[in-house]
Write a protein that holds these residues in place. Structure first.
Motif, short mmCIF file in Angstrom:
data_model
loop_
_atom_site.label_atom_id
_atom_site.label_comp_id
_atom_site.label_asym_id
_atom_site.label_seq_id
_atom_site.Cartn_x
_atom_site.Cartn_y
_atom_site.Cartn_z
N VAL A 205 0.88 -1.17 0.00
CA VAL A 205 0.00 0.00 0.00
C VAL A 205 0.91 1.22 0.00
N ILE A 206 0.69 2.11 -0.97
CA ILE A 206 1.56 3.28 -1.12
C ILE A 206 0.75 4.55 -0.89
N ALA A 207 1.30 5.46 -0.11
CA ALA A 207 0.68 6.78 0.03
C ALA A 207 1.60 7.81 -0.62
N ILE A 208 1.02 8.67 -1.43
CA ILE A 208 1.80 9.71 -2.11
C ILE A 208 1.27 11.07 -1.68
N ILE A 209 2.17 11.89 -1.14
CA ILE A 209 1.78 13.24 -0.73
C ILE A 209 2.13 14.20 -1.87
N GLY A 210 1.11 14.78 -2.48
CA GLY A 210 1.33 15.73 -3.58
C GLY A 210 1.24 15.04 -4.92
N VAL A 211 0.28 15.48 -5.75
CA VAL A 211 0.16 14.89 -7.08
C VAL A 211 0.33 15.94 -8.18
N GLY A 212 1.45 16.65 -8.09
CA GLY A 212 1.92 17.45 -9.21
C GLY A 212 2.56 16.47 -10.19
N PRO A 213 3.32 16.99 -11.17
CA PRO A 213 3.92 16.09 -12.18
C PRO A 213 4.74 14.95 -11.57
N ILE A 214 5.50 15.23 -10.53
CA ILE A 214 6.35 14.19 -9.94
C ILE A 214 5.51 13.17 -9.15
N GLY A 215 4.55 13.64 -8.39
CA GLY A 215 3.67 12.73 -7.66
C GLY A 215 2.93 11.80 -8.62
N LEU A 216 2.51 12.35 -9.74
CA LEU A 216 1.78 11.55 -10.72
C LEU A 216 2.69 10.49 -11.37
N LEU A 217 3.95 10.86 -11.60
CA LEU A 217 4.90 9.86 -12.14
C LEU A 217 5.14 8.74 -11.12
N HIS A 218 5.19 9.10 -9.83
CA HIS A 218 5.29 8.08 -8.79
C HIS A 218 4.07 7.17 -8.82
N LEU A 219 2.90 7.79 -8.97
CA LEU A 219 1.65 7.02 -9.03
C LEU A 219 1.70 6.00 -10.16
N LEU A 220 2.04 6.47 -11.37
CA LEU A 220 2.09 5.57 -12.53
C LEU A 220 3.09 4.44 -12.29
#
Ligand SMILES: [Zn+2]
Ligand SMILES: [Zn+2]
Length: 342
Positions: free
Chosen positions: A165-180
């Protein structure tokens, strides 16, 4: 040629400068697309980064284009080839490089100047960090290789496992790349938080399982609730603020990993609870930049479609309108990356 020069904070000017002359082992490339990046925006708003960039300077570092001139000694590249290159090349000789920490090279060569009609790729970069773009990829997609290379290296460093389970703080361009990336790597659930609803909605479209608007809900509490009270296996901070670096520590489960990815202002500090480190066995990781091997991996993953970066490029603008592009990024809630076309 036309080039965007950063003269000072929020002072970006289009100037007419000489086309760079190339020497032995170098190449000259006509820039076809240069994508905006969180780092660019930070430099535009806050100023230089010590050792990396000094003003006044040519600007922009995520790009792709067509080779127009090839220097003596370059045998594997030809005029007309579509390539991407940079934005860094380690020296391979220094203390850090000799230990394999290429991202921490003490004599790193950085390449700026993508917001221009032409860019010269120096010899070391031609050798270590230049890749030919597969035919089916657009220049914009290839340009996103650089930030993705940073993200890939960081996620591998965090040793994320299948089903985490991953939590990502901030979904700007970098957060979104982490998400993908974590989705592709087999995360069972990805929880993202941000303060902008439009961004959270976009993250949902790209595969986020749970979203938290940090303005309306307590991010730590909600993350705990969504993880049976434990916290996430891996928490990724993708903003670059001491407050969210600390918040990340409260969102991770015992034995979990916190990846502090976003760079904070120089001189800032965070507080860490020693009990958490000892009894909770929290791993805290920093991650800076990337290495040539990850640039290649990133381009391959974009090319194979495994990590689809196209949706992140939300707008195309002319080089002449670059100031407008940066102002758009500051104010817009929907724009992620803008492709600048010289
Ligand atoms: Zn970048
Ligand atoms: Zn080095």
């Amino acid at each position: 040629m036309k080039a965007a020069l950063l003269q000072g904070i929020k002072d970006l000017q289009i100037r007419d400068i000489d086309i760079p002359e190339i020497g032995c082992s170098e190449i000259l490339v006509k820039v076809k697309a240069a994508t905006t990046c969180g780092t660019d925006l930070k430099i535009y708003q806050r100023g230089y980064i010590d050792g990396v960039i000094k003003m006044p300077t040519v600007f922009g570092h995520e790009w792709a284009g067509d080779i127009v001139e090839v220097g003596n000694g370059v045998t594997w590249l030809k005029k007309g080839m579509r390539i991407r290159a940079g934005n860094s090349s380690p020296c391979l000789r220094c203390f850090m490089c000799q230990r394999g920490n290429y991202n921490l090279c003490e004599d790193m060569m950085w390449l700026w100047g993508a917001y221009a009609e032409y860019i010269k790729v120096p010899a070391r970069m031609v050798m270590l960090n230049t890749q030919v773009i597969p035919e089916h990829l657009t220049y914009e997609e290839a340009a996103v290789t650089e930030p993705l290379a940073c993200v890939l290296r960081a996620v591998e460093k965090a040793r994320m496992k299948l089903g985490d389970v991953i939590a990502i703080i901030g979904v700007g361009p970098i957060g979104l790349l982490h998400l993908l990336t974590v989705k592709k790597k087999g995360a069972s659930k990805v929880i993202v938080s941000d303060t902008i609803d439009e961004r959270l909605h976009f993250a949902e479209i790209l595969g986020a399982d749970e979203t938290i608007n940090a303005k309306q809900e307590d991010t730590v509490e909600k993350t705990k609730k969504l993880t049976g009270g434990y916290g996430a296996d891996v928490v990724i901070e993708a903003i670059g603020m001491p407050a969210t670096w600390e918040q990340a520590l409260r969102m991770v489960r015992k034995g979990g990993t916190v990846l502090e990815f976003g760079g904070c202002l120089p001189g800032t500090e965070i507080k860490v609870n020693t009990e958490q480190l000892h009894y909770g066995e929290t791993t805290i990781l920093g991650a800076f930049h990337t290495t040539p091997a990850y640039f290649r991996k990133a381009l391959n993953l974009i090319a194979s479609g495994a990590i689809p970066v196209k949706p992140l490029i939300t707008r195309k603008m002319k080089l002449d309108n670059i100031n407008e592009a940066f102002e758009t990024l500051i104010t817009s809630k929907r724009d992620i990356k803008i492709s600048i076309q010289p």
